[in-house]
Design a protein around this motif. Structure first.
Motif, PDB file in Angstrom:
ATOM      1  N   UNK A 211      -2.530  -3.522  14.207  1.00  0.00           N
ATOM      2  CA  UNK A 211      -1.250  -3.880  13.608  1.00  0.00           C
ATOM      3  C   UNK A 211      -1.432  -4.026  12.107  1.00  0.00           C
ATOM      4  N   UNK A 212      -0.416  -3.611  11.356  1.00  0.00           N
ATOM      5  CA  UNK A 212      -0.453  -3.655   9.890  1.00  0.00           C
ATOM      6  C   UNK A 212       0.673  -4.523   9.350  1.00  0.00           C
ATOM      7  N   UNK A 213       0.396  -5.269   8.281  1.00  0.00           N
ATOM      8  CA  UNK A 213       1.441  -5.949   7.531  1.00  0.00           C
ATOM      9  C   UNK A 213       2.107  -4.964   6.585  1.00  0.00           C
ATOM     10  N   UNK A 238      -9.040   0.198   5.351  1.00  0.00           N
ATOM     11  CA  UNK A 238      -7.612  -0.011   5.156  1.00  0.00           C
ATOM     12  C   UNK A 238      -7.364  -0.082   3.655  1.00  0.00           C
ATOM     13  N   UNK A 239      -6.123   0.094   3.240  1.00  0.00           N
ATOM     14  CA  UNK A 239      -5.830   0.001   1.815  1.00  0.00           C
ATOM     15  C   UNK A 239      -4.591  -0.852   1.579  1.00  0.00           C
ATOM     16  N   UNK A 240      -4.725  -1.749   0.617  1.00  0.00           N
ATOM     17  CA  UNK A 240      -3.600  -2.574   0.202  1.00  0.00           C
ATOM     18  C   UNK A 240      -2.820  -1.858  -0.877  1.00  0.00           C
ATOM     19  N   UNK A 241      -1.479  -2.018  -0.855  1.00  0.00           N
ATOM     20  CA  UNK A 241      -0.652  -1.259  -1.784  1.00  0.00           C
ATOM     21  C   UNK A 241       0.560  -2.055  -2.254  1.00  0.00           C
ATOM     22  N   UNK A 242       0.955  -1.778  -3.490  1.00  0.00           N
ATOM     23  CA  UNK A 242       2.211  -2.221  -4.077  1.00  0.00           C
ATOM     24  C   UNK A 242       2.859  -0.951  -4.598  1.00  0.00           C
ATOM     25  N   UNK A 243       4.032  -0.578  -4.021  1.00  0.00           N
ATOM     26  CA  UNK A 243       4.591   0.725  -4.324  1.00  0.00           C
ATOM     27  C   UNK A 243       6.104   0.726  -4.202  1.00  0.00           C
ATOM     28  N   UNK A 351       5.285  -3.640  -0.037  1.00  0.00           N
ATOM     29  CA  UNK A 351       3.984  -4.312  -0.033  1.00  0.00           C
ATOM     30  C   UNK A 351       3.359  -4.044   1.322  1.00  0.00           C
ATOM     31  N   UNK A 352       2.138  -3.553   1.343  1.00  0.00           N
ATOM     32  CA  UNK A 352       1.563  -3.152   2.627  1.00  0.00           C
ATOM     33  C   UNK A 352       0.052  -3.234   2.620  1.00  0.00           C
ATOM     34  N   UNK A 353      -0.498  -3.443   3.814  1.00  0.00           N
ATOM     35  CA  UNK A 353      -1.931  -3.291   4.079  1.00  0.00           C
ATOM     36  C   UNK A 353      -2.028  -2.378   5.289  1.00  0.00           C
TER      37      UNK A 353
END
Length: 383
Positions: A211-213, A238-243, A351-353
């Protein structure tokens, strides 16, 4: 470079916060009046987008930035920032321009000072700029605010190279003044495994379902400055992102002006020998989707000291978006700039991981959950 006092005035207008730079006047009797551009340098105030630190903090305590630029753009020019000390102008900072002819000064302290910038001892230029805080979230409650955010990606998505993961509210938490986005094992599929595949269809092995946030803003934005204070996850896989993402279907357009763009302000792919921090823009073109961007060069130069890292402390990542270009800054310092694929369409913040299938072999036994923490998000419009 020294860190001078903040040259801002804060005025509440209809529930919004307007930030206005105090413009330089003539200074002491011996000083010539400041010029807008006769020195070949212009300077503008940006909102408070510098705030590195280990703990959550009020967005109101962030530091603003003065962005200066030579005209025409010239690398290696020494810029001098001066503050009006009452009896005359006092030098409070110097910086050298980059290849784009720009340099940034982080501005901290009082809110009533006046500043000016000069290039190589030339005539000074006044600092100007007005910004209105349109929206923001400091995640002070115990749940995600549905008026500001919604959950995305709730289905396993093989076409998007996430056959083994999906977005879920169960991987999102708000507590202690921060938003936590996690990658964790899907409890509903515990004991099962998924075959991860690369874009070319090659099998990468079998892995637990995850599961991903993954959340997005309910409000759309176009132009201005948007910033998020983030502490990323430590591990790869995994990669954290602000997009940003447009609501329009890119396949129906031939340019970013009409079809929007995916603006990856920052992506972090986990600790490694390399910096693993990147900025990208994906946008429609007559030949299909185009891509601009790369790894941020020497990203570690934006860290506060040798003990700092992107997963150890919070850093503010900001996008300045105009009709002509994007500028990405880290704690107020320019990290990347491009005039390619500039969207003219309203877009929402994401906002995602995410644990994409191609990343899973990089996890290498790192424990789950992995967590990306977001302290605050703010958006300012100009004027």
């Amino acid at each position: 470079m020294t860190r001078p006092s903040r040259a801002l005035a804060f005025v509440a207008i209809g529930g919004a916060l307007t930030i206005t730079a105090a413009c330089s006047g003539g200074g002491s009797d011996e000083e010539p009046p400041a010029s807008e551009s006769s020195s070949g340098v212009t300077a503008s105030l940006l909102p408070p987008i510098a705030q590195a630190g280990a703990d959550v903090a009020s967005a109101d305590d962030a530091e603003a930035v003065i962005a200066a630029r030579t005209e025409p753009a010239e690398e290696g020019v020494e810029l001098t920032l001066e503050q009006d000390a009452g009896s005359g102008w006092e030098e409070v900072g110097t910086a050298e321009t980059n290849a784009a002819g720009t340099a940034d000064f982080v501005v901290s302290g009082g809110t009533d000072a006046s500043y000016r910038v000069s290039a190589d001892g030339g005539a000074p230029s006044k600092v100007s700029g007005t910004w209105t805080l349109e929206s923001g979230d400091e995640f002070d409650g115990d749940a995600l605010d549905p008026a500001q955010w919604y959950h995305r990606g709730g289905e396993y998505n093989p076409e998007g190279l996430r056959a083994c993961s999906k977005g879920s509210p169960d991987a999102v938490d708000v507590s202690g003044g921060a938003l936590a986005l996690r990658v964790q094992v899907d409890p509903d599929r515990a004991g099962e495994s998924c075959e991860a595949k690369a874009a070319d269809g090659k099998s990468l092995g079998r892995f637990p379902y995850r599961l991903n946030g993954h959340v997005a803003s309910t409000k759309l934005f176009r132009y201005g400055v948007t910033a998020a204070r983030i502490k990323f996850q430590p591990a790869r896989g995994q990669h954290g992102s602000f997009w940003f993402q447009s609501q329009l279907a890119a396949a129906n357009h031939e340019d970013a002006a009409s079809g929007g763009a995916e603006i990856d302000v920052v992506e972090y792919f986990g600790r490694d020998d390399d910096d693993r921090l990147a900025s990208f823009v994906y946008y429609p073109s007559p030949d299909g989707m185009a891509k601009e961007g790369d790894w941020i060069e020497e990203a570690s130069r934006f860290l506060t000291d040798q003990d700092d890292d992107w997963y150890k402390r919070y850093h503010v990542f900001a996008l300045e978006w105009t009709e002509d270009e994007y500028v990405v800054r880290i704690d107020g310092q320019e990290a990347w700039r491009t005039d390619k694929g500039v969207s003219q369409q309203p877009e929402f913040v994401v906002l995602s991981l995410l644990s994409s299938d191609y990343e899973l072999p990089k996890l290498k036994g790192a424990p789950l959950p992995q967590t990306m923490s977001v302290d605050w998000v703010r958006h300012w419009s100009q004027g």
